[in-house]
Design a protein around this motif. Structure first.
Motif, PDB file in Angstrom:
ATOM      1  N   ASP A  90      92.028  50.827  80.777  1.00 34.98           N
ATOM      2  CA  ASP A  90      93.073  49.869  80.481  1.00 34.98           C
ATOM      3  C   ASP A  90      93.752  49.441  81.777  1.00 34.98           C
ATOM      4  O   ASP A  90      93.376  49.891  82.842  1.00 34.98           O
ATOM      5  CB  ASP A  90      94.110  50.523  79.553  1.00 34.98           C
ATOM      6  CG  ASP A  90      93.782  50.303  78.092  1.00 34.98           C
ATOM      7  OD1 ASP A  90      93.134  49.291  77.796  1.00 34.98           O
ATOM      8  OD2 ASP A  90      94.173  51.136  77.267  1.00 34.98           O
TER       9      ASP A  90
ATOM     10  N   ALA B   4      92.300  44.413  81.777  1.00 37.58           N
ATOM     11  CA  ALA B   4      91.069  45.169  81.609  1.00 37.58           C
ATOM     12  C   ALA B   4      89.909  44.380  82.190  1.00 37.58           C
ATOM     13  O   ALA B   4      89.685  43.235  81.836  1.00 37.58           O
ATOM     14  CB  ALA B   4      90.822  45.429  80.123  1.00 37.58           C
TER      15      ALA B   4
ATOM     16  N   HIS C 108      86.703  42.587  72.561  1.00 35.36           N
ATOM     17  CA  HIS C 108      86.815  43.622  71.538  1.00 35.36           C
ATOM     18  C   HIS C 108      86.184  43.235  70.208  1.00 35.36           C
ATOM     19  O   HIS C 108      86.559  43.783  69.170  1.00 35.36           O
ATOM     20  CB  HIS C 108      88.288  44.006  71.332  1.00 35.36           C
ATOM     21  CG  HIS C 108      88.740  45.053  72.298  1.00 35.36           C
ATOM     22  ND1 HIS C 108      89.910  44.956  73.021  1.00 35.36           N
ATOM     23  CD2 HIS C 108      88.165  46.216  72.689  1.00 35.36           C
ATOM     24  CE1 HIS C 108      90.043  46.029  73.804  1.00 35.36           C
ATOM     25  NE2 HIS C 108      89.001  46.804  73.604  1.00 35.36           N
TER      26      HIS C 108
ATOM     27  N   SER D 120      84.654  51.955  72.567  1.00 36.56           N
ATOM     28  CA  SER D 120      85.579  52.859  71.876  1.00 36.56           C
ATOM     29  C   SER D 120      86.085  52.259  70.570  1.00 36.56           C
ATOM     30  O   SER D 120      86.460  52.994  69.656  1.00 36.56           O
ATOM     31  CB  SER D 120      86.753  53.230  72.790  1.00 36.56           C
ATOM     32  OG  SER D 120      87.658  52.155  72.959  1.00 36.56           O
ATOM     33  N   TRP D 121      86.103  50.937  70.452  1.00 28.65           N
ATOM     34  CA  TRP D 121      86.529  50.329  69.188  1.00 28.65           C
ATOM     35  C   TRP D 121      85.491  50.577  68.108  1.00 28.65           C
ATOM     36  O   TRP D 121      85.852  50.866  66.964  1.00 28.65           O
ATOM     37  CB  TRP D 121      86.795  48.832  69.384  1.00 28.65           C
ATOM     38  CG  TRP D 121      88.167  48.561  69.937  1.00 28.65           C
ATOM     39  CD1 TRP D 121      88.805  49.265  70.909  1.00 28.65           C
ATOM     40  CD2 TRP D 121      89.071  47.539  69.523  1.00 28.65           C
ATOM     41  NE1 TRP D 121      90.053  48.735  71.149  1.00 28.65           N
ATOM     42  CE2 TRP D 121      90.239  47.670  70.315  1.00 28.65           C
ATOM     43  CE3 TRP D 121      89.003  46.512  68.588  1.00 28.65           C
ATOM     44  CZ2 TRP D 121      91.331  46.812  70.177  1.00 28.65           C
ATOM     45  CZ3 TRP D 121      90.092  45.655  68.451  1.00 28.65           C
ATOM     46  CH2 TRP D 121      91.247  45.808  69.231  1.00 28.65           C
TER      47      TRP D 121
ATOM     48  N   PRO E 285      85.550  54.239  76.255  1.00 31.47           N
ATOM     49  CA  PRO E 285      86.632  53.325  76.582  1.00 31.47           C
ATOM     50  C   PRO E 285      86.507  52.784  77.989  1.00 31.47           C
ATOM     51  O   PRO E 285      86.095  53.491  78.908  1.00 31.47           O
ATOM     52  CB  PRO E 285      87.894  54.188  76.427  1.00 31.47           C
ATOM     53  CG  PRO E 285      87.414  55.582  76.621  1.00 31.47           C
ATOM     54  CD  PRO E 285      86.020  55.617  76.070  1.00 31.47           C
TER      55      PRO E 285
ATOM     56  N   TRP F  59      91.321  56.393  73.870  1.00 31.73           N
ATOM     57  CA  TRP F  59      91.021  57.511  74.771  1.00 31.73           C
ATOM     58  C   TRP F  59      90.911  58.831  74.034  1.00 31.73           C
ATOM     59  O   TRP F  59      90.500  59.833  74.624  1.00 31.73           O
ATOM     60  CB  TRP F  59      92.101  57.595  75.850  1.00 31.73           C
ATOM     61  CG  TRP F  59      92.060  56.414  76.749  1.00 31.73           C
ATOM     62  CD1 TRP F  59      92.779  55.254  76.630  1.00 31.73           C
ATOM     63  CD2 TRP F  59      91.219  56.233  77.882  1.00 31.73           C
ATOM     64  NE1 TRP F  59      92.440  54.376  77.623  1.00 31.73           N
ATOM     65  CE2 TRP F  59      91.485  54.956  78.416  1.00 31.73           C
ATOM     66  CE3 TRP F  59      90.265  57.041  78.511  1.00 31.73           C
ATOM     67  CZ2 TRP F  59      90.826  54.457  79.540  1.00 31.73           C
ATOM     68  CZ3 TRP F  59      89.616  56.546  79.639  1.00 31.73           C
ATOM     69  CH2 TRP F  59      89.902  55.269  80.140  1.00 31.73           C
TER      70      TRP F  59
ATOM     71  N   SER G 284      92.005  50.151  74.783  1.00 33.30           N
ATOM     72  CA  SER G 284      90.892  51.090  74.655  1.00 33.30           C
ATOM     73  C   SER G 284      91.383  52.403  74.051  1.00 33.30           C
ATOM     74  O   SER G 284      92.501  52.845  74.329  1.00 33.30           O
ATOM     75  CB  SER G 284      90.272  51.372  76.030  1.00 33.30           C
ATOM     76  OG  SER G 284      89.639  50.234  76.545  1.00 33.30           O
TER      77      SER G 284
ATOM     78  N   ASP H 201      83.935  47.163  75.106  1.00 30.44           N
ATOM     79  CA  ASP H 201      84.671  48.411  74.873  1.00 30.44           C
ATOM     80  C   ASP H 201      84.104  49.112  73.634  1.00 30.44           C
ATOM     81  O   ASP H 201      84.498  48.816  72.503  1.00 30.44           O
ATOM     82  CB  ASP H 201      86.159  48.120  74.708  1.00 30.44           C
ATOM     83  CG  ASP H 201      86.981  49.386  74.542  1.00 30.44           C
ATOM     84  OD1 ASP H 201      86.400  50.492  74.575  1.00 30.44           O
ATOM     85  OD2 ASP H 201      88.214  49.271  74.380  1.00 30.44           O
TER      86      ASP H 201
END
Length: 417
Positions: free
Chosen positions: A36, A18, A323, A331-332, A33, A301, A299, A329
């Motif tokens: 990946d 990534a 992360h 998205s976390w 995200p 999605w 990530s 990222d």
């Protein structure tokens, strides 16, 4: 990880690590995200990376051997070829259904003191799978292919399982990576008393050997590269459907595995690396049979379900540099806020994206520099925290290790945003 290391690692494993957000920006204004691992060609790695990975690399490379499993059981191994003819394969629509290869590791009747369990030793991979994995860095000499295929897998083929019923854990690898790159985790969980099903998702790895035909190569890699990973949710949705089918074939009335009676169908977990971790989340959202899940540095999605997985427990286990809360990222952060029930967010200081797989051992052997964590330490951290999470949530065994920092594991950071 510097650019040379990143390129070399990606070339070896047929997928790119990534990348920083600055190099993976998409045409959207909302945070989300970050793509990946995407396919990465050997040529793109550059001459320096290729030189580092050739058989003429320095002699101080790591031995091509995984750390031994740590549990009290010996380990058995079975391989299944399954075809879901109720679905059209999204990457090769003309194929006759969705084809999957599954390796099952399980606790053997003979205790670990007799390791390896009596019987024929299980291979790490087929020679063709090893050849295709090494082809990415233009290592094609038979000796290297043979060494990779013959890595000790600490398991014996189709030996009798230990008595009783055991929790089931499904493992999904990173994009472009074959299922055997999660062997270190799989055999360790099996030695601790779990049945572990590692999946190869058709046309999503560097190479998957199937009975009676040529190896399936990464058609999806080309699709995802050309789409700029705009189809990330297609990957996770497809893998969720793969998982549902495999669970049907392992726990249903006409089980495909001869030892399926050793599975406790009331205790099922799933873990994955990279997009495989995001797929564990998607599988839980789609299938209530999955009781607990782990995302190892992938990530997300898919939008979190409105019920936050119905309160089922989920572990975020990732790299601290990438992360941590508020990291690259987003998205976390979004997914964490939507999760209900028992949840944990842990990051490992010094870990790289590939450290949650067998990659540290593979990279070290072929002379490619890795991250700050030694290979055995990276594997030990992954094994320890994934096993603790499943022990607590599939076996009901309280795990103080998950409550906060432990001096034995100073790399681990606990987050409660």
């Amino acid at each position: 990880m510097n650019k040379l290391t990143r390129a070399a690692a990606a070339a070896l494993l047929a997928c790119a690590v990534a990348l920083p957000a600055a190099t993976t920006a998409t045409a959207t204004t909302a945070p989300g995200p970050v793509p990946d691992p995407a396919p990465f060609s050997a040529a793109a790695a550059g001459p320096a990376a290729l030189t580092a990975a050739t058989p003429d690399a320095p002699a101080d490379r790591l031995a091509l051997r995984l750390p031994a499993p740590t549990g009290p059981y010996g380990v058995g191994s079975s391989v299944l070829h399954l075809v879901d003819r109720s679905r059209t394969d999204p990457w090769v629509p003309e194929a006759d259904g969705r084809e999957l290869m599954v390796t099952l590791h399980y606790p053997a009747a003979r205790p670990a003191a007799a390791r390896p369990a009596p019987g024929r030793a299980a291979p790490y991979s087929t020679r063709e799978e090893a050849r295709l994995l090494l082809k990415a860095i233009q290592v094609d000499d038979p000796a290297s292919v043979g060494r990779l295929a013959r890595i000790p897998a600490y398991s014996a083929v189709d030996v009798r399982p230990a008595p009783g019923r055991h929790p089931l854990v499904v493992l999904s690898p990173g994009f472009g990576m074959p299922r055997f790159t999660l062997t270190a985790l799989a055999v360790d969980l099996a030695s601790r008393g779990y049945v572990v099903a590692s999946l190869d998702h058709a046309y999503e790895s560097s190479g998957t050997s199937v009975p009676g035909g040529p190896a399936l190569t990464c058609v999806a890699c080309t699709v995802m590269e050309e789409s700029g990973w705009s189809k990330g949710a297609l990957v996770t949705g497809t893998r969720a459907a793969d998982t549902r089918f495999v669970l049907d074939r392992l726990t249903g009335p006409r089980a495909a595995w001869r030892f399926a009676s050793s599975i406790d169908r009331t205790r099922i977990g799933m873990a994955g690396h990279s997009v495989g971790g995001a797929s564990a989340f998607a599988a839980m959202a789609a299938d209530g049979r999955v009781d607990a899940g782990v995302n190892m540095d992938g990530s997300f999605w898919d939008a979190p379900p409105s019920d936050g997985l119905g309160g089922r427990p989920f572990l975020l286990l990732g790299t601290d540099a990438y992360h941590r809360p508020g990291g690259e990222d987003a998205s976390w952060d979004t997914t964490w806020a939507a999760l209900g029930g028992e949840r944990r967010w842990l990051t490992a200081d010094g870990a790289e994206h590939l450290d949650f797989s067998d990659a540290p051992v593979l990279l070290g052997h072929f002379g490619i520099p890795g991250g700050a964590l030694p290979a055995e330490r990276a594997i030990a951290l992954t094994r320890t925290y994934v096993a603790a999470f499943f022990d607590e949530h599939l076996r009901g065994e309280d795990q103080p290790l998950l409550d906060g920092p432990d001096p034995a594991y100073p790399e681990m950071r606990f987050h409660r945003p």
